[in-house]
Design a protein around this motif. Structure first.
Motif, mmCIF file in Angstrom:
data_model
loop_
_atom_site.group_PDB
_atom_site.id
_atom_site.type_symbol
_atom_site.label_atom_id
_atom_site.label_comp_id
_atom_site.label_asym_id
_atom_site.label_seq_id
_atom_site.Cartn_x
_atom_site.Cartn_y
_atom_site.Cartn_z
ATOM 1 N N LYS A 132 0.811 -1.218 0.000
ATOM 2 C CA LYS A 132 0.000 0.000 0.000
ATOM 3 C C LYS A 132 0.846 1.269 0.000
ATOM 4 O O LYS A 132 0.392 2.306 -0.490
ATOM 5 N N VAL A 133 2.041 1.197 0.567
ATOM 6 C CA VAL A 133 2.895 2.391 0.669
ATOM 7 C C VAL A 133 4.292 2.039 0.177
ATOM 8 O O VAL A 133 4.895 1.067 0.638
ATOM 9 N N LYS A 142 0.299 0.887 -12.360
ATOM 10 C CA LYS A 142 -0.888 1.038 -13.212
ATOM 11 C C LYS A 142 -1.260 -0.281 -13.896
ATOM 12 O O LYS A 142 -2.444 -0.606 -14.050
ATOM 13 N N GLU A 143 -0.245 -1.040 -14.297
ATOM 14 C CA GLU A 143 -0.497 -2.296 -15.012
ATOM 15 C C GLU A 143 -0.926 -3.432 -14.093
ATOM 16 O O GLU A 143 -1.376 -4.479 -14.578
ATOM 17 N N ASN A 144 -0.793 -3.242 -12.771
ATOM 18 C CA ASN A 144 -1.199 -4.267 -11.807
ATOM 19 C C ASN A 144 -2.689 -4.107 -11.513
ATOM 20 O O ASN A 144 -3.099 -3.208 -10.788
ATOM 21 N N SER A 145 -3.487 -4.972 -12.058
ATOM 22 C CA SER A 145 -4.944 -4.850 -11.898
ATOM 23 C C SER A 145 -5.398 -5.116 -10.468
ATOM 24 O O SER A 145 -6.497 -4.689 -10.081
ATOM 25 N N ASN A 146 -4.580 -5.803 -9.663
ATOM 26 C CA ASN A 146 -4.940 -6.113 -8.272
ATOM 27 C C ASN A 146 -4.236 -5.191 -7.267
ATOM 28 O O ASN A 146 -4.279 -5.444 -6.063
ATOM 29 N N SER A 147 -3.598 -4.176 -7.746
ATOM 30 C CA SER A 147 -2.839 -3.292 -6.862
ATOM 31 C C SER A 147 -3.751 -2.576 -5.870
ATOM 32 O O SER A 147 -4.866 -2.148 -6.218
ATOM 33 N N THR A 148 -3.253 -2.460 -4.621
ATOM 34 C CA THR A 148 -3.962 -1.715 -3.572
ATOM 35 C C THR A 148 -3.130 -0.508 -3.130
ATOM 36 O O THR A 148 -3.296 -0.011 -2.019
ATOM 37 N N MET A 149 -2.242 -0.061 -4.000
ATOM 38 C CA MET A 149 -1.330 1.035 -3.659
ATOM 39 C C MET A 149 -2.111 2.301 -3.290
ATOM 40 O O MET A 149 -3.060 2.689 -3.976
ATOM 41 N N GLU A 150 -1.671 2.928 -2.185
ATOM 42 C CA GLU A 150 -2.300 4.154 -1.710
ATOM 43 C C GLU A 150 -1.344 5.350 -1.724
ATOM 44 O O GLU A 150 -1.794 6.495 -1.820
ATOM 45 N N GLU A 151 -0.042 5.075 -1.632
ATOM 46 C CA GLU A 151 0.913 6.194 -1.575
ATOM 47 C C GLU A 151 2.257 5.775 -2.176
ATOM 48 O O GLU A 151 2.781 4.702 -1.863
ATOM 49 N N ILE A 152 2.792 6.649 -3.031
ATOM 50 C CA ILE A 152 4.145 6.488 -3.567
ATOM 51 C C ILE A 152 4.877 7.806 -3.352
ATOM 52 O O ILE A 152 4.388 8.859 -3.765
ATOM 53 N N ASP A 153 6.027 7.726 -2.725
ATOM 54 C CA ASP A 153 6.806 8.933 -2.424
ATOM 55 C C ASP A 153 8.101 8.916 -3.240
ATOM 56 O O ASP A 153 8.995 8.114 -2.983
ATOM 57 N N PHE A 154 8.171 9.821 -4.227
ATOM 58 C CA PHE A 154 9.390 10.009 -5.023
ATOM 59 C C PHE A 154 10.130 11.268 -4.551
ATOM 60 O O PHE A 154 10.609 12.052 -5.368
ATOM 61 N N GLY A 155 10.207 11.474 -3.272
ATOM 62 C CA GLY A 155 10.749 12.718 -2.715
ATOM 63 C C GLY A 155 12.045 13.166 -3.364
ATOM 64 O O GLY A 155 12.971 12.382 -3.565
ATOM 65 N N ASN A 199 -7.667 6.676 -5.104
ATOM 66 C CA ASN A 199 -7.160 7.093 -3.792
ATOM 67 C C ASN A 199 -5.626 7.193 -3.747
ATOM 68 O O ASN A 199 -5.058 7.468 -2.694
ATOM 69 N N LEU A 200 -4.985 6.967 -4.868
ATOM 70 C CA LEU A 200 -3.526 6.980 -4.909
ATOM 71 C C LEU A 200 -2.980 8.404 -4.738
ATOM 72 O O LEU A 200 -3.434 9.339 -5.400
ATOM 73 N N LYS A 201 -2.006 8.533 -3.835
ATOM 74 C CA LYS A 201 -1.323 9.811 -3.634
ATOM 75 C C LYS A 201 0.139 9.647 -4.036
ATOM 76 O O LYS A 201 0.795 8.694 -3.613
ATOM 77 N N PHE A 253 0.182 9.698 -14.509
ATOM 78 C CA PHE A 253 -0.456 9.737 -13.190
ATOM 79 C C PHE A 253 -1.964 9.971 -13.319
ATOM 80 O O PHE A 253 -2.770 9.356 -12.600
ATOM 81 N N LYS A 254 -2.356 10.834 -14.219
ATOM 82 C CA LYS A 254 -3.784 11.093 -14.420
ATOM 83 C C LYS A 254 -4.491 9.823 -14.902
ATOM 84 O O LYS A 254 -5.619 9.528 -14.479
ATOM 85 N N GLU A 255 -3.840 9.074 -15.760
ATOM 86 C CA GLU A 255 -4.419 7.820 -16.232
ATOM 87 C C GLU A 255 -4.517 6.791 -15.099
ATOM 88 O O GLU A 255 -5.498 6.050 -15.010
ATOM 89 N N THR A 256 -3.486 6.781 -14.223
ATOM 90 C CA THR A 256 -3.483 5.824 -13.101
ATOM 91 C C THR A 256 -4.578 6.151 -12.095
ATOM 92 O O THR A 256 -5.168 5.243 -11.489
ATOM 93 N N LEU A 257 -4.864 7.430 -11.927
ATOM 94 C CA LEU A 257 -5.918 7.831 -10.978
ATOM 95 C C LEU A 257 -7.284 7.298 -11.375
ATOM 96 O O LEU A 257 -8.160 7.099 -10.523
ATOM 97 N N GLU A 258 -7.486 7.057 -12.646
ATOM 98 C CA GLU A 258 -8.762 6.494 -13.076
ATOM 99 C C GLU A 258 -8.941 5.067 -12.564
ATOM 100 O O GLU A 258 -10.063 4.621 -12.331
ATOM 101 N N LEU A 259 -7.823 4.371 -12.365
ATOM 102 C CA LEU A 259 -7.871 3.005 -11.850
ATOM 103 C C LEU A 259 -7.727 2.960 -10.330
ATOM 104 O O LEU A 259 -8.337 2.110 -9.673
ATOM 105 N N LEU A 260 -6.901 3.865 -9.788
ATOM 106 C CA LEU A 260 -6.672 3.932 -8.348
ATOM 107 C C LEU A 260 -6.964 5.347 -7.867
ATOM 108 O O LEU A 260 -6.052 6.165 -7.678
#
Length: 529
Positions: A372-373, A394-407, A428-430, A419-426
């Motif tokens: 998830k993180v 994005k390609e993982n159809s079962n992903s439960t990812m909620e947060e990715i930090d590329f600080g 709640n992703l931040k 990222f905009k395309e990924t938001l359509e699938l996830l």
């Protein structure tokens, strides 16, 4: 006369009653001495039961006589005449009787002595331990020894102060969370805490971070942790642990099935530690959080540790930040994520992961469905690495990812579009990153004619003076070679392409000569710029 007779009669009746009382007491004492049954306890005045005895005090009789109107002389005579019998009465009765108040006081004293003998908190033991170890008792410890949580950071206890506290905690039954971080315990303090934990069965959360325990202290604590079945949270960060004690901690990870949280961050574990921790972690089923951040785990050690993560079935949070996994360790970690289905949070910040390593890590992210993180900032992966990571999620159809930090890593517009395309699938992703790179537009080149004009103005030259730099013989015409040499002498910033362009502009007929008149007309014409 009648009143005086009545008073004398009352006095005689009182003396008779007193004598009768004394006879009763003497009779009781005689019964005790002869083996008879003695009164069980003292009885208070006013008892109505026939079985209870009433104790008559001299003071009460004197008070009744004063109220009856006797003068002072009569009082003094009566006191002197009756004092011996009253004293005898008191001494005889109190030998076998106590008042209710005296009995209660005795019971309270006994209870207080019992409490002093059994000190569950350990206060008295602590004071005595401080005396024996030559340290001053810490008042904060005494005030909070009965609390469930004892936090004693930065108290400067040292080895001796720690030993006194450990002695007091052996029998303590209230403290379940103990924090002695940053107290310079040293190995000697670790020995004392380890001995205490062998006896104490109430402490479940222990924090000994930043105490310079060293390898010796680690060995003592690990020996205890193999036997202790109560501790669930152990924090030992910042204690100068080295690879020498890695095997001891590996034994704890492998054999202790009670510890759920283990923090070994900010030590100096290296490659050998990774080699030891990996197999142990693969077999552990109880640990939920492991923190190995700010160590030196890299190379083969990073690979083996990553493989251990792949075989683990209980870990939820893993912190490997600020080590040195590099691409080699990241590749192994990607494979581990593909086979792990329990890990929920992974921190691999600042691990020398490049764009290539990110692509290989992404293979695991494309499979794992529990994560998830993901914290992966401060790595030299650049925009391409960030794009690869996000694309895998994005390609993982079962992903439960909620947060990715590329600080601290900048991304570009392509990443933002992904990222905009990924938001359509996830939805709640931040995603956090170091900002968006703007495409750098090339600065428009200055017209070569403008460069010549600027040079003339800056140097305050006449156009003819400028041309004379090229026309060495004063013929008012120059060939291509002379023109090019003259430009180089001026120091004007012109590349090969710009020089060729100027030659074409000044020699329209292409005969190979550049005339002054042509240069003048072109530099003074507004359409030339």
């Amino acid at each position: 006369m009648t009143d005086e007779n009545d008073n004398d009669e009352k006095q005689e009746n009182g003396e008779t009653a007193e004598a009768s009382g004394l006879l009763e007491v003497e009779a009781d004492e005689t019964a005790v001495n002869s083996g008879g049954r003695a009164p069980s306890r003292a009885k208070s005045r006013g008892s109505i039961s026939d079985q209870r005895k009433t104790v008559v005090r001299t003071g009460s009789r004197l008070s009744s006589r004063i109220e009856s109107g006797l003068d002072k002389d009569d009082q003094r005579d009566n006191n002197s005449s009756r004092a011996p019998s009253a004293a005898t009465f008191d001494s005889e009765t109190t030998a076998g009787y106590d008042t209710d108040l005296e009995v209660e006081a005795t019971i309270l004293n006994l209870k207080r002595k019992q409490r002093e003998q059994y000190d569950a908190s350990g206060r008295n033991i602590y004071k005595e331990a401080c005396r024996l170890n030559g340290v001053i008792p810490v008042s904060y410890f005494l005030r909070n020894i009965t609390e469930s949580e004892l936090i004693m950071k930065h108290h400067g206890l040292g080895p001796a102060g720690t030993k006194a506290i450990a002695i007091a905690l052996v029998g303590n039954t209230t403290i379940v969370k103990l924090n002695l971080s940053d107290n310079w315990l040293a190995p000697e303090g670790a020995f004392a805490i380890a001995d205490m934990l062998r006896e104490n069965c109430y402490i479940t959360d222990l924090d000994l971070s930043d105490n310079k325990l060293g390898n010796q202290g680690a060995a003592a604590l690990c020996s205890t942790l193999l036997q202790n079945s109560n501790l669930t949270h152990v924090t030992l960060s910042g204690n100068n642990f080295e690879d020498k004690c890695a095997d001891a901690f590996a034994d704890v990870i492998l054999n202790n099935n009670k510890i759920e949280y283990l923090n070994l961050s900010n030590n100096t574990f290296g490659e050998a530690a990774g080699l030891a921790f990996g197999p142990a972690l693969a077999e552990n089923i109880s640990m939920r959080q492991l923190d190995l951040s700010w160590n030196h785990i890299r190379g083969k050690g990073a690979v083996i540790l990553a493989e251990g993560v792949g075989g683990n079935i209980g870990l939820r949070k893993l912190n490997l930040s600020w080590n040195g996994f590099g691409n080699e360790g990241t590749i192994a970690l990607g494979k581990a994520l593909a086979s792990n289905n329990t890990l929920e949070e992974l921190d691999i910040t600042n691990n020398r992961i490049t764009a290539e390593g990110s692509v290989l890590l992404g293979k695991g992210l494309a499979v794992i469905d529990s994560l998830k993180v993901l914290l992966i900032g401060k790595n030299p992966m650049q925009t391409a690495g960030c794009y690869a990571i996000l694309k895998s999620v994005k390609e993982n159809s079962n992903s439960t990812m909620e947060e990715i930090d590329f600080g601290n890593i900048q991304v570009n517009k392509d990443f933002e579009d992904l990222f905009k395309e990924t938001l359509e699938l996830l939805p709640n992703l931040k995603v956090k990153h170091g900002g968006t790179k703007e495409k750098v537009k090339p600065k428009p080149k200055m017209n070569p004619m403008a460069k010549l004009q600027k040079y003339i103005q800056v140097n305050n030259l006449r156009l003819v003076d400028f041309f004379n730099k090229f026309d060495k013989d004063g013929s008012m015409s120059v060939n291509y070679e002379e023109f090019e040499e003259g430009l180089l002498e001026t120091g004007i910033d012109l590349d090969r392409e710009e020089i060729d362009w100027l030659i074409k502009q000044f020699d329209k007929d292409g005969d190979g000569d550049i005339m002054y008149s042509t240069v003048f007309n072109r530099l003074t014409s507004p359409t030339s710029f």
